[in-house]
Write a protein that holds these residues in place. Structure first.
Motif, PDB file in Angstrom:
ATOM      1  N   GLY A 181       0.783  -1.229   0.000  1.00 39.56           N
ATOM      2  CA  GLY A 181       0.000   0.000   0.000  1.00 39.56           C
ATOM      3  C   GLY A 181       0.814   1.277   0.000  1.00 39.56           C
ATOM      4  O   GLY A 181       0.250   2.371  -0.030  1.00 39.56           O
ATOM      5  N   ALA A 182       2.133   1.191   0.017  1.00 34.90           N
ATOM      6  CA  ALA A 182       2.980   2.388   0.103  1.00 34.90           C
ATOM      7  C   ALA A 182       3.092   3.069  -1.255  1.00 34.90           C
ATOM      8  O   ALA A 182       2.873   2.471  -2.316  1.00 34.90           O
ATOM      9  CB  ALA A 182       4.370   2.008   0.607  1.00 34.90           C
ATOM     10  N   LYS A 183       3.437   4.344  -1.216  1.00 40.53           N
ATOM     11  CA  LYS A 183       3.724   5.078  -2.443  1.00 40.53           C
ATOM     12  C   LYS A 183       5.157   4.781  -2.861  1.00 40.53           C
ATOM     13  O   LYS A 183       6.095   4.939  -2.076  1.00 40.53           O
ATOM     14  CB  LYS A 183       3.546   6.581  -2.219  1.00 40.53           C
ATOM     15  N   VAL A 184       5.311   4.339  -4.108  1.00 43.97           N
ATOM     16  CA  VAL A 184       6.621   4.012  -4.650  1.00 43.97           C
ATOM     17  C   VAL A 184       6.892   4.928  -5.839  1.00 43.97           C
ATOM     18  O   VAL A 184       6.151   4.913  -6.825  1.00 43.97           O
ATOM     19  CB  VAL A 184       6.703   2.543  -5.093  1.00 43.97           C
ATOM     20  N   GLY A 185       7.950   5.717  -5.742  1.00 43.45           N
ATOM     21  CA  GLY A 185       8.362   6.572  -6.843  1.00 43.45           C
ATOM     22  C   GLY A 185       9.415   5.881  -7.678  1.00 43.45           C
ATOM     23  O   GLY A 185      10.384   5.339  -7.144  1.00 43.45           O
ATOM     24  N   ILE A 186       9.217   5.883  -8.985  1.00 43.32           N
ATOM     25  CA  ILE A 186      10.139   5.220  -9.907  1.00 43.32           C
ATOM     26  C   ILE A 186      10.643   6.251 -10.906  1.00 43.32           C
ATOM     27  O   ILE A 186       9.848   6.923 -11.571  1.00 43.32           O
ATOM     28  CB  ILE A 186       9.452   4.040 -10.622  1.00 43.32           C
ATOM     29  N   CYS A 205       0.681  -1.186  -4.252  1.00 37.57           N
ATOM     30  CA  CYS A 205       1.339   0.107  -4.038  1.00 37.57           C
ATOM     31  C   CYS A 205       0.759   1.182  -4.955  1.00 37.57           C
ATOM     32  O   CYS A 205       0.193   0.899  -6.007  1.00 37.57           O
ATOM     33  CB  CYS A 205       2.842  -0.012  -4.301  1.00 37.57           C
ATOM     34  N   ASP A 206       0.931   2.423  -4.541  1.00 39.57           N
ATOM     35  CA  ASP A 206       0.628   3.568  -5.386  1.00 39.57           C
ATOM     36  C   ASP A 206       1.887   3.847  -6.185  1.00 39.57           C
ATOM     37  O   ASP A 206       2.863   4.405  -5.666  1.00 39.57           O
ATOM     38  CB  ASP A 206       0.251   4.774  -4.515  1.00 39.57           C
ATOM     39  N   LEU A 207       1.909   3.441  -7.452  1.00 35.58           N
ATOM     40  CA  LEU A 207       3.103   3.511  -8.277  1.00 35.58           C
ATOM     41  C   LEU A 207       3.103   4.785  -9.117  1.00 35.58           C
ATOM     42  O   LEU A 207       2.206   4.990  -9.948  1.00 35.58           O
ATOM     43  CB  LEU A 207       3.192   2.288  -9.188  1.00 35.58           C
ATOM     44  N   VAL A 208       4.089   5.637  -8.890  1.00 36.52           N
ATOM     45  CA  VAL A 208       4.204   6.880  -9.651  1.00 36.52           C
ATOM     46  C   VAL A 208       5.538   6.871 -10.386  1.00 36.52           C
ATOM     47  O   VAL A 208       6.559   6.460  -9.833  1.00 36.52           O
ATOM     48  CB  VAL A 208       4.081   8.119  -8.750  1.00 36.52           C
TER      49      VAL A 208
END
Length: 361
Positions: A181-186, A205-208
């Motif tokens: 469920g975490a926000k992951v910045g790529i 996850c919140d994938l950005v």
């Protein structure tokens, strides 16, 4: 960026009837061949090709016995003479465009390793030579590494491991965190990033993603949101996946690192120069961030004791894409696509698209 899938190519694409005899020059040391060519691929080579293998006699002298033997550049012309396909890997010298002078030379270069930018002159792509790279296969190994690094650092495993080794036990008031469920910045939608995205799907996850070349349509297909780099770094997990090009050098600046949330995990498995390494270490050393580094600027790094002893830092020696299974699969991965190109004129995932050469890894 990833290469296109099995798309048809123009009628001018080189083809051969299935089963036709083809000559292949394996431009790698015997030790490297044992590393990247599995038993099934050796059988395929015997069925489809007349193979010329480089031998110990074709190797360059090595001053440092700790370094793997490489092919002698002077041996390349004779080995390649008359070959339809060249199979290359780490330790293969640069293939000069003179090998293709006068309209001669191999139809296919199949690289059982990653980037081909130091292997070939892009001018040969304009001659209709098909080039294949095992980068997408290596990308899966890198994706697994990034997932493992995220989980390792999120659960603070190095810190707990160190406590046990020092004779301690549980750390009062100290807990790890979940990835779910975490926000992951790529940063960068390369093939390694796409492998990681696939692996992260079960975690919800919140994938950005920040990548100026990623279209909204392709982002939707990946199941991610496109954002500016400032928003991407404001994530509980940040993973870097950019090629080594001038535009990416220092792109993760000290100012951007300051915007990463407290307690976040930063993973860099792409290129050391992409991030301000000292700025990241400063934030790790003061306890604000956690990091897993597989690449450095320069390599190998020369860190002082304070860095080496830090429990918030996981350090590995540029091995994210290096697995036993992954290496043995590399030759078969590119040769499968090369044969589909020769037999049917189709591009597979390992095809190096000339259109994206300038932004490829």
């Amino acid at each position: 960026m990833t290469n296109r899938g099995a798309d048809p190519v123009p009628d001018s694409a080189p083809q051969s009837a299935p089963g036709a005899g083809l000559r292949l020059a394996a431009l790698m040391s015997p030790a490297r061949a044992a590393d990247v060519v599995d038993a099934a691929t050796r059988r395929l080579l015997g069925e489809r090709f007349e193979v010329v293998w480089a031998t110990e006699e074709h190797l360059a002298g090595v001053d440092d016995p700790a370094k793997p033997a490489a092919l002698d550049p002077a041996a390349v012309p004779d080995l390649v003479a008359g070959a339809d396909v060249v199979l290359t890997s780490w330790g293969t010298p640069t293939l000069g465009k003179e090998l293709w002078s006068g309209g001669t030379g191999p139809k296919v270069v199949a690289h059982a390793a990653g980037t081909v930018k130091n292997l070939i002159d892009p001018a040969i792509l304009d001659q209709g030579i098909a080039v294949f790279s095992a980068g997408p296969r290596i990308a899966w190994s890198v994706g697994e590494y990034c997932l493992a690094a995220m989980l390792t650092q999120a659960r603070r495993l190095p810190r707990f491991d160190g406590a046990i080794r020092a004779g301690g036990w549980k750390q009062a008031g100290f807990r790890g965190h979940e990835l779910a469920g975490a926000k992951v910045g790529i940063i960068g939608a390369s093939s390694t990033a796409r492998a990681l995205i696939t692996l992260l799907k079960p975690f919800g996850c919140d994938l950005v993603v920040y990548d100026p070349y990623l279209s909204a349509e392709n982002a939707a297909d990946l199941g991610v949101r496109t954002v500016e780099i400032g928003e991407a770094v404001e994530s509980a997990f940040l993973s870097i996946h950019v090629p080594n090009v001038p535009e990416t050098k220092g792109m993760i600046t000290r100012e951007l690192i300051g915007r990463i949330p407290d307690g976040a995990v930063v993973v860099n498995s792409s290129r050391g120069p992409a991030i301000d390494q000292q700025a990241l270490l400063d934030h790790v050393l003061d306890g604000r961030l956690y990091a897993a580094l597989d690449v450095y600027d320069p390599e190998p790094p020369t860190f002082g004791e304070r860095v080496l002893a830090n429990a918030n830092l996981l350090l590995t020696p540029h091995i994210a894409g290096d697995t036993a299974e992954g290496h043995l699969a590399l030759a078969g991965y590119v040769l499968g696509d090369a044969l589909r190109w020769l037999d049917h004129g189709t591009r597979g995932p390992s095809f190096v698209d000339p259109a994206v050469w300038s932004i490829a890894a």
